[in-house]
Design a protein around this motif. Structure first.
Motif, PDB file in Angstrom:
ATOM      1  N   VAL A 172     -26.366 -51.216  49.985  1.00  0.00           N
ATOM      2  CA  VAL A 172     -27.202 -51.799  51.038  1.00  0.00           C
ATOM      3  C   VAL A 172     -28.151 -50.717  51.528  1.00  0.00           C
ATOM      4  CG1 VAL A 172     -27.254 -52.808  53.338  1.00  0.00           C
ATOM      5  CG2 VAL A 172     -25.477 -53.502  51.721  1.00  0.00           C
ATOM      6  N   GLN A 173     -29.429 -51.000  51.430  1.00  0.00           N
ATOM      7  CA  GLN A 173     -30.452 -50.048  51.855  1.00  0.00           C
ATOM      8  C   GLN A 173     -31.486 -50.768  52.707  1.00  0.00           C
ATOM      9  OE1 GLN A 173     -32.001 -48.142  48.302  1.00  0.00           O
ATOM     10  NE2 GLN A 173     -29.955 -47.628  47.544  1.00  0.00           N
ATOM     11  N   CYS A 174     -31.724 -50.247  53.900  1.00  0.00           N
ATOM     12  CA  CYS A 174     -32.692 -50.847  54.831  1.00  0.00           C
ATOM     13  C   CYS A 174     -32.361 -52.320  55.102  1.00  0.00           C
ATOM     14  CB  CYS A 174     -34.116 -50.713  54.308  1.00  0.00           C
ATOM     15  SG  CYS A 174     -34.634 -49.005  54.015  1.00  0.00           S
ATOM     16  N   GLY A 175     -31.063 -52.623  55.190  1.00  0.00           N
ATOM     17  CA  GLY A 175     -30.623 -53.972  55.513  1.00  0.00           C
ATOM     18  C   GLY A 175     -30.661 -54.952  54.373  1.00  0.00           C
ATOM     19  N   LYS A 176     -30.959 -54.497  53.146  1.00  0.00           N
ATOM     20  CA  LYS A 176     -31.030 -55.367  51.987  1.00  0.00           C
ATOM     21  C   LYS A 176     -29.989 -54.956  50.946  1.00  0.00           C
ATOM     22  CE  LYS A 176     -34.770 -57.845  53.050  1.00  0.00           C
ATOM     23  NZ  LYS A 176     -34.758 -59.317  53.175  1.00  0.00           N
ATOM     24  N   ALA A 197     -26.978 -45.388  49.447  1.00  0.00           N
ATOM     25  CA  ALA A 197     -26.961 -44.979  50.854  1.00  0.00           C
ATOM     26  C   ALA A 197     -25.559 -45.034  51.427  1.00  0.00           C
ATOM     27  CB  ALA A 197     -27.904 -45.865  51.663  1.00  0.00           C
ATOM     28  N   GLY A 198     -24.755 -46.013  50.944  1.00  0.00           N
ATOM     29  CA  GLY A 198     -23.425 -46.202  51.497  1.00  0.00           C
ATOM     30  C   GLY A 198     -23.485 -46.993  52.787  1.00  0.00           C
ATOM     31  N   ASP A 199     -23.459 -48.325  52.668  1.00  0.00           N
ATOM     32  CA  ASP A 199     -23.569 -49.192  53.840  1.00  0.00           C
ATOM     33  C   ASP A 199     -22.997 -50.557  53.464  1.00  0.00           C
ATOM     34  OD1 ASP A 199     -24.168 -50.039  56.371  1.00  0.00           O
ATOM     35  OD2 ASP A 199     -26.335 -49.695  56.209  1.00  0.00           O
ATOM     36  N   MET A 259     -29.018 -64.149  47.497  1.00  0.00           N
ATOM     37  CA  MET A 259     -29.220 -63.451  46.226  1.00  0.00           C
ATOM     38  C   MET A 259     -30.694 -63.273  45.897  1.00  0.00           C
ATOM     39  SD  MET A 259     -26.165 -64.884  43.793  1.00  0.00           S
ATOM     40  CE  MET A 259     -24.468 -64.321  44.073  1.00  0.00           C
ATOM     41  N   LYS A 260     -31.510 -64.248  46.262  1.00  0.00           N
ATOM     42  CA  LYS A 260     -32.937 -64.173  45.958  1.00  0.00           C
ATOM     43  C   LYS A 260     -33.627 -63.010  46.664  1.00  0.00           C
ATOM     44  CE  LYS A 260     -34.059 -67.721  49.436  1.00  0.00           C
ATOM     45  NZ  LYS A 260     -34.780 -66.867  50.383  1.00  0.00           N
ATOM     46  N   ASP A 261     -32.986 -62.480  47.696  1.00  0.00           N
ATOM     47  CA  ASP A 261     -33.582 -61.376  48.452  1.00  0.00           C
ATOM     48  C   ASP A 261     -33.084 -60.016  47.987  1.00  0.00           C
ATOM     49  OD1 ASP A 261     -35.035 -63.136  50.082  1.00  0.00           O
ATOM     50  OD2 ASP A 261     -33.309 -63.424  51.413  1.00  0.00           O
ATOM     51  N   LEU A 262     -32.207 -59.990  46.978  1.00  0.00           N
ATOM     52  CA  LEU A 262     -31.714 -58.723  46.459  1.00  0.00           C
ATOM     53  C   LEU A 262     -32.872 -57.897  45.885  1.00  0.00           C
ATOM     54  CD1 LEU A 262     -28.566 -57.946  44.446  1.00  0.00           C
ATOM     55  CD2 LEU A 262     -30.766 -57.558  43.296  1.00  0.00           C
ATOM     56  N   LYS A 263     -32.772 -56.577  46.030  1.00  0.00           N
ATOM     57  CA  LYS A 263     -33.798 -55.668  45.529  1.00  0.00           C
ATOM     58  C   LYS A 263     -33.254 -54.815  44.388  1.00  0.00           C
ATOM     59  CE  LYS A 263     -36.645 -57.037  48.729  1.00  0.00           C
ATOM     60  NZ  LYS A 263     -37.781 -57.925  48.365  1.00  0.00           N
ATOM     61  N   LEU A 264     -34.124 -54.455  43.463  1.00  0.00           N
ATOM     62  CA  LEU A 264     -33.797 -53.524  42.391  1.00  0.00           C
ATOM     63  C   LEU A 264     -34.294 -52.141  42.782  1.00  0.00           C
ATOM     64  CD1 LEU A 264     -34.823 -55.663  39.280  1.00  0.00           C
ATOM     65  CD2 LEU A 264     -32.562 -55.444  40.319  1.00  0.00           C
ATOM     66  N   ALA A 265     -33.495 -51.128  42.451  1.00  0.00           N
ATOM     67  CA  ALA A 265     -33.861 -49.761  42.813  1.00  0.00           C
ATOM     68  C   ALA A 265     -33.508 -48.822  41.672  1.00  0.00           C
ATOM     69  CB  ALA A 265     -33.150 -49.348  44.102  1.00  0.00           C
ATOM     70  N   GLY A 266     -33.758 -47.527  41.870  1.00  0.00           N
ATOM     71  CA  GLY A 266     -33.567 -46.555  40.810  1.00  0.00           C
ATOM     72  C   GLY A 266     -34.600 -46.785  39.725  1.00  0.00           C
ATOM     73  N   SER A 267     -34.185 -46.790  38.467  1.00  0.00           N
ATOM     74  CA  SER A 267     -35.110 -47.011  37.357  1.00  0.00           C
ATOM     75  C   SER A 267     -35.126 -48.459  36.886  1.00  0.00           C
ATOM     76  CB  SER A 267     -34.753 -46.091  36.181  1.00  0.00           C
ATOM     77  OG  SER A 267     -33.494 -46.462  35.627  1.00  0.00           O
ATOM     78  N   GLU A 277     -32.046 -68.199  43.924  1.00  0.00           N
ATOM     79  CA  GLU A 277     -30.678 -68.534  44.320  1.00  0.00           C
ATOM     80  C   GLU A 277     -30.438 -68.202  45.792  1.00  0.00           C
ATOM     81  OE1 GLU A 277     -27.548 -70.089  44.655  1.00  0.00           O
ATOM     82  OE2 GLU A 277     -27.788 -69.949  42.461  1.00  0.00           O
ATOM     83  N   LYS A 278     -30.086 -69.233  46.573  1.00  0.00           N
ATOM     84  CA  LYS A 278     -29.846 -68.998  47.999  1.00  0.00           C
ATOM     85  C   LYS A 278     -28.398 -68.628  48.302  1.00  0.00           C
ATOM     86  CE  LYS A 278     -28.330 -73.336  49.996  1.00  0.00           C
ATOM     87  NZ  LYS A 278     -28.481 -74.249  51.128  1.00  0.00           N
ATOM     88  N   ALA A 279     -27.498 -68.757  47.313  1.00  0.00           N
ATOM     89  CA  ALA A 279     -26.109 -68.352  47.544  1.00  0.00           C
ATOM     90  C   ALA A 279     -26.075 -66.893  47.974  1.00  0.00           C
ATOM     91  CB  ALA A 279     -25.277 -68.552  46.278  1.00  0.00           C
ATOM     92  N   GLY A 280     -25.080 -66.552  48.786  1.00  0.00           N
ATOM     93  CA  GLY A 280     -25.036 -65.227  49.368  1.00  0.00           C
ATOM     94  C   GLY A 280     -24.313 -64.202  48.510  1.00  0.00           C
ATOM     95  N   ILE A 281     -24.659 -62.939  48.718  1.00  0.00           N
ATOM     96  CA  ILE A 281     -23.946 -61.807  48.140  1.00  0.00           C
ATOM     97  C   ILE A 281     -23.765 -60.759  49.230  1.00  0.00           C
ATOM     98  CG2 ILE A 281     -26.112 -60.802  47.236  1.00  0.00           C
ATOM     99  CD1 ILE A 281     -24.374 -59.619  44.948  1.00  0.00           C
ATOM    100  N   TRP A 282     -22.525 -60.281  49.372  1.00  0.00           N
ATOM    101  CA  TRP A 282     -22.192 -59.310  50.407  1.00  0.00           C
ATOM    102  C   TRP A 282     -21.571 -58.083  49.753  1.00  0.00           C
ATOM    103  CZ3 TRP A 282     -21.930 -64.462  50.765  1.00  0.00           C
ATOM    104  CH2 TRP A 282     -22.529 -65.092  51.873  1.00  0.00           C
ATOM    105  N   VAL A 283     -21.939 -56.905  50.246  1.00  0.00           N
ATOM    106  CA  VAL A 283     -21.567 -55.653  49.597  1.00  0.00           C
ATOM    107  C   VAL A 283     -21.136 -54.634  50.642  1.00  0.00           C
ATOM    108  CG1 VAL A 283     -22.554 -53.665  48.369  1.00  0.00           C
ATOM    109  CG2 VAL A 283     -23.080 -55.986  47.608  1.00  0.00           C
ATOM    110  N   ASP A 284     -20.097 -53.870  50.314  1.00  0.00           N
ATOM    111  CA  ASP A 284     -19.727 -52.699  51.109  1.00  0.00           C
ATOM    112  C   ASP A 284     -19.564 -51.525  50.141  1.00  0.00           C
ATOM    113  OD1 ASP A 284     -18.654 -50.698  52.687  1.00  0.00           O
ATOM    114  OD2 ASP A 284     -17.344 -52.043  53.815  1.00  0.00           O
TER     115      ASP A 284
END
Length: 333
Positions: free
Chosen positions: A217-221, A230-232, A238-246, A267-274
């Protein structure tokens, strides 16, 4: 593929004598006779490096009877069972029995996609939030009894399908986890038989071109990355997920593990991460209050094995290595 895989609703007794309403997926006995040339065995049927004859999945979220799980209609599903106990109780049903695996869940989602069926369910206190005319029978005002579902709530839209994957209760599945944000999994459907304890050597890191993959989770996404994390903890659609790194696109392994469906950008289904937890194990499918972010693809990866909650349940499954057992069950059906 479908020419070699059959499906049938059956009732199977476990080693304690409890009946279980199951959907049996079985391979026609062609691989051993050479008639199945060119057939690629789905991962759900590969356990410990070998193709098994059949995989049976509970049609219903399980109830417990004297501590033993069972798939039965007209029951209140067992809740407040943590991951460790759910896994232990399913194995205690007998040889081949296990907590439903992530590979099995993914197979059901893929079959629904192939059939063009959108799996519905109780995501709004007894009804489907997207189609309110679809209702179950609530025993407490918000959760539904098993076996009194709309056909649209089965994975394939038929009475022989697996019910309750979307809504009602979140469900534990085996064989997928986050280890401080790193995505790890058990190969094929080995979680049906292998040790998937916290310190098991069976865990494999998901990677692309040698780079390990993380959910963060980075910047709330929620972010999928092969770089620094970042560790959060947080969640979103799911449609709001971001790609990072390479990463410029979602790697195939992420789709194969059912972390993101191929149509994730809508996809509007949710994804939650810790990504702070030492280990986060998966809950799938959304619950009775998932009105805005529910769906069969919904995925929680922000809870430890010890979680016990009134919105969490589980289901058992069974694999069969002996074709004779398959024929006996079919004869009894």
């Amino acid at each position: 593929m479908n020419d070699f895989i059959k499906k049938k609703a059956v009732i199977v007794k476990d080693e304690h004598g409890l009946p279980n309403y199951m959907t049996m997926f079985y391979l026609e006995p062609l691989l051993s006779t050479g008639q199945g040339a060119g057939f690629k065995t789905p991962e759900m049927f590969i356990v410990d490096g070998k193709a098994v004859c059949a995989v049976l999945i509970s049609q219903y979220t399980n109830v417990t009877i004297k501590g033993i799980p069972a798939s039965l209609p007209y029951q209140k599903p067992a809740e407040r069972v943590n991951y460790t106990n759910a896994a232990r109780m399913c194995r205690e049903k007998g040889k081949g029995w296990h907590l439903m695996t992530n590979a099995e869940w993914e197979y059901l989602m893929e079959e629904a996609d192939r059939l063009g069926h959108k799996i519905g369910g109780n995501t709004d206190n007894g009804k489907n939030a997207e189609n309110p005319e679809e209702k179950g029978w609530c025993y407490d005002g918000y959760t539904c009894l098993t076996g009194i579902d709309q056909l649209a709530w089965s994975h394939d839209g038929t009475k022989d399908g697996v019910f309750g994957l979307c809504g009602n209760f979140w469900e534990w599945v085996a064989g997928l986890r986050l280890h401080r944000g790193m995505i790890e999994y058990i190969r094929d459907n080995d979680a049906a038989a292998a040790d998937y304890g916290e310190y098991s050597k069976e865990w494999v890191q998901a990677a692309v071109d040698g780079r390990e993959l993380f959910l963060d989770v980075q910047c709330g996404k929620v972010v999928l990355t092969d770089g620094q994390i970042a560790g959060d903890y947080d969640g979103g659609h799911m449609k709001d997920l971001k790609l990072a790194g390479s990463l410029k696109e979602v790697p195939e392994i992420i789709h194969k593990l059912g972390i993101l469906p191929r149509g994730w950008k809508t996809e509007k289904a949710g994804i939650w991460v810790d990504s702070e937890l030492e280990e986060a194990v998966p809950l799938r499918g959304s619950g009775f209050s998932s009105t805005s972010d529910g769906g069969v693809a919904a995925l929680y990866l922000d809870d430890p094995r010890s979680l016990s909650s009134f919105i969490v349940a589980f289901r058992s499954a069974l694999y069969l290595e002996d074709w004779k057992l398959v024929t006996e069950i079919l004869a009894g059906a």
